[in-house]
Scaffold this active site. Sequence first.
Site, PDB file in Angstrom:
ATOM      1  N   GLY A 190      20.715  57.023  51.521  1.00 56.92           N
ATOM      2  CA  GLY A 190      19.820  55.895  50.835  1.00 56.92           C
ATOM      3  C   GLY A 190      20.592  54.784  51.500  1.00 56.92           C
ATOM      4  O   GLY A 190      21.798  54.614  51.738  1.00 56.92           O
TER       5      GLY A 190
ATOM      6  N   GLN B  23      21.584  45.727  50.297  1.00 57.15           N
ATOM      7  CA  GLN B  23      22.937  46.086  51.161  1.00 57.15           C
ATOM      8  C   GLN B  23      22.802  45.462  52.489  1.00 57.15           C
ATOM      9  O   GLN B  23      23.845  45.281  52.991  1.00 57.15           O
ATOM     10  CB  GLN B  23      22.821  47.468  50.995  1.00 57.15           C
TER      11      GLN B  23
ATOM     12  N   CYS C 245      28.706  55.016  47.537  1.00 57.18           N
ATOM     13  CA  CYS C 245      27.985  53.500  48.067  1.00 57.18           C
ATOM     14  C   CYS C 245      28.567  53.014  49.143  1.00 57.18           C
ATOM     15  O   CYS C 245      29.714  52.922  49.350  1.00 57.18           O
ATOM     16  CB  CYS C 245      28.065  52.541  46.899  1.00 57.18           C
ATOM     17  N   LEU C 246      27.535  52.928  50.012  1.00 59.80           N
ATOM     18  CA  LEU C 246      27.632  52.270  51.394  1.00 59.80           C
ATOM     19  C   LEU C 246      28.412  50.912  51.334  1.00 59.80           C
ATOM     20  O   LEU C 246      29.132  50.389  52.124  1.00 59.80           O
ATOM     21  CB  LEU C 246      26.518  52.425  52.363  1.00 59.80           C
TER      22      LEU C 246
ATOM     23  N   HIS D 148      19.755  55.282  42.120  1.00 61.51           N
ATOM     24  CA  HIS D 148      21.106  54.585  42.579  1.00 61.51           C
ATOM     25  C   HIS D 148      20.448  53.565  43.555  1.00 61.51           C
ATOM     26  O   HIS D 148      20.988  52.341  43.646  1.00 61.51           O
ATOM     27  CB  HIS D 148      21.811  55.434  43.413  1.00 61.51           C
ATOM     28  N   GLU D 149      19.492  53.775  44.287  1.00 63.07           N
ATOM     29  CA  GLU D 149      18.929  52.583  45.298  1.00 63.07           C
ATOM     30  C   GLU D 149      18.010  51.605  44.219  1.00 63.07           C
ATOM     31  O   GLU D 149      17.995  50.458  44.719  1.00 63.07           O
ATOM     32  CB  GLU D 149      17.848  53.348  46.418  1.00 63.07           C
TER      33      GLU D 149
ATOM     34  N   HIS E 164      20.008  49.031  42.791  1.00 62.70           N
ATOM     35  CA  HIS E 164      20.664  48.036  43.923  1.00 62.70           C
ATOM     36  C   HIS E 164      19.546  47.083  44.049  1.00 62.70           C
ATOM     37  O   HIS E 164      19.952  45.864  44.117  1.00 62.70           O
ATOM     38  CB  HIS E 164      20.573  48.564  45.348  1.00 62.70           C
TER      39      HIS E 164
HETATM   40  O1  K2U Z   1      23.157  53.204  48.394  1.00 65.95           O
HETATM   41  C1  K2U Z   1      23.898  53.631  48.957  1.00 65.95           C
HETATM   42  O2  K2U Z   1      24.957  52.916  49.130  1.00 65.95           O
HETATM   43  C2  K2U Z   1      23.738  54.946  49.849  1.00 65.95           C
HETATM   44  C3  K2U Z   1      24.360  55.835  48.836  1.00 65.95           C
HETATM   45  C4  K2U Z   1      23.224  56.856  48.149  1.00 65.95           C
HETATM   46  C5  K2U Z   1      23.738  57.656  47.106  1.00 65.95           C
HETATM   47  C6  K2U Z   1      25.093  57.504  46.502  1.00 65.95           C
HETATM   48  C7  K2U Z   1      25.091  58.402  45.300  1.00 65.95           C
HETATM   49  C8  K2U Z   1      24.241  59.430  45.226  1.00 65.95           C
HETATM   50  C9  K2U Z   1      23.279  59.848  45.958  1.00 65.95           C
HETATM   51  C10 K2U Z   1      22.912  58.734  46.996  1.00 65.95           C
HETATM   52  C11 K2U Z   1      25.347  56.921  49.444  1.00 65.95           C
HETATM   53  O3  K2U Z   1      26.558  56.457  49.845  1.00 65.95           O
HETATM   54  S1  K2U Z   1      24.892  57.630  50.841  1.00 65.95           S
HETATM   55  C12 K2U Z   1      26.285  58.598  51.122  1.00 65.95           C
HETATM   56  C13 K2U Z   1      26.524  59.859  50.255  1.00 65.95           C
HETATM   57  C14 K2U Z   1      25.878  60.921  50.858  1.00 65.95           C
HETATM   58  C15 K2U Z   1      25.839  62.224  50.150  1.00 65.95           C
HETATM   59  C16 K2U Z   1      25.967  62.188  49.026  1.00 65.95           C
HETATM   60  C17 K2U Z   1      26.452  61.203  48.240  1.00 65.95           C
HETATM   61  C18 K2U Z   1      26.590  60.081  48.793  1.00 65.95           C
HETATM   62 ZN    ZN Z   2      25.060  52.223  46.982  1.00 59.73          ZN
END
Ligand code: K2U
Ligand code: ZN
Length: 173
Positions: A46, A51, A95-96, A137-138, A141
């Site tokens: 996501g 971001q 979170c990225l 989560h998105e 943001h």
């Molecule tokens: O929004 C973001 O920073 C991307 C997030 C999205 C996300 C976070 C937690 C749970 C679900 C989605 C992630 O960093 S993307 C990396 C990732 C990949 C697989 C599972 C969890 C996180």
């Molecule tokens: Zn995030």
Amino acid sequence: MTIRPILIHPDPRLKKAADPVAEVTEEVRTLAADMLQTMYEAPGIGLAAPQVGVMKRLLVMDCVKEADQAPRPMVLINPVILWSSETRSVYEEGCLSIPEQYAEVERPAEVRVRWMGLDGEETEEHFSGLWATCVQHEIDHLDGKLFIDYLKPLKRQMITRKMEKLKRERARA
Ligand code: K2U
Ligand code: ZN
């Protein structure tokens, strides 16, 4: 398409509420394409426009994890959560914008979301499982909320200090 730099917490733009998208312009289409490329490259499932420093209510996601399944890139513009389930689920989130930090976050297990697509049409969908966690989560943001805001203050401060150190090191590199 361009891979855009992802802002790292703490950054004031990650704490601000983003603005609604008035119309789907060429610029919005380019942003969405860049965000999908940036997300896949990270890799992530996501990514929200704030971001990458763009204060617009636009997010992308693709939570298809099985390598043998076709990816399902999604672009949600001005998303609104219409309904959330009583039942809740816990997921170890990352979170990225807060690299290498993970913590358990509890959220409604299922949500119904309405948004505008790149075609300008309104769509509604019911999300469950990892898709539900990711879309919440998105959307957080877009409201300037990070998953660490759900943690106890001490844990949140510890993570923020680690990110400040990381940013100092990156600035020196
Ligand atoms: O929004 C973001 O920073 C991307 C997030 C999205 C996300 C976070 C937690 C749970 C679900 C989605 C992630 O960093 S993307 C990396 C990732 C990949 C697989 C599972 C969890 C996180
Ligand atoms: Zn995030």
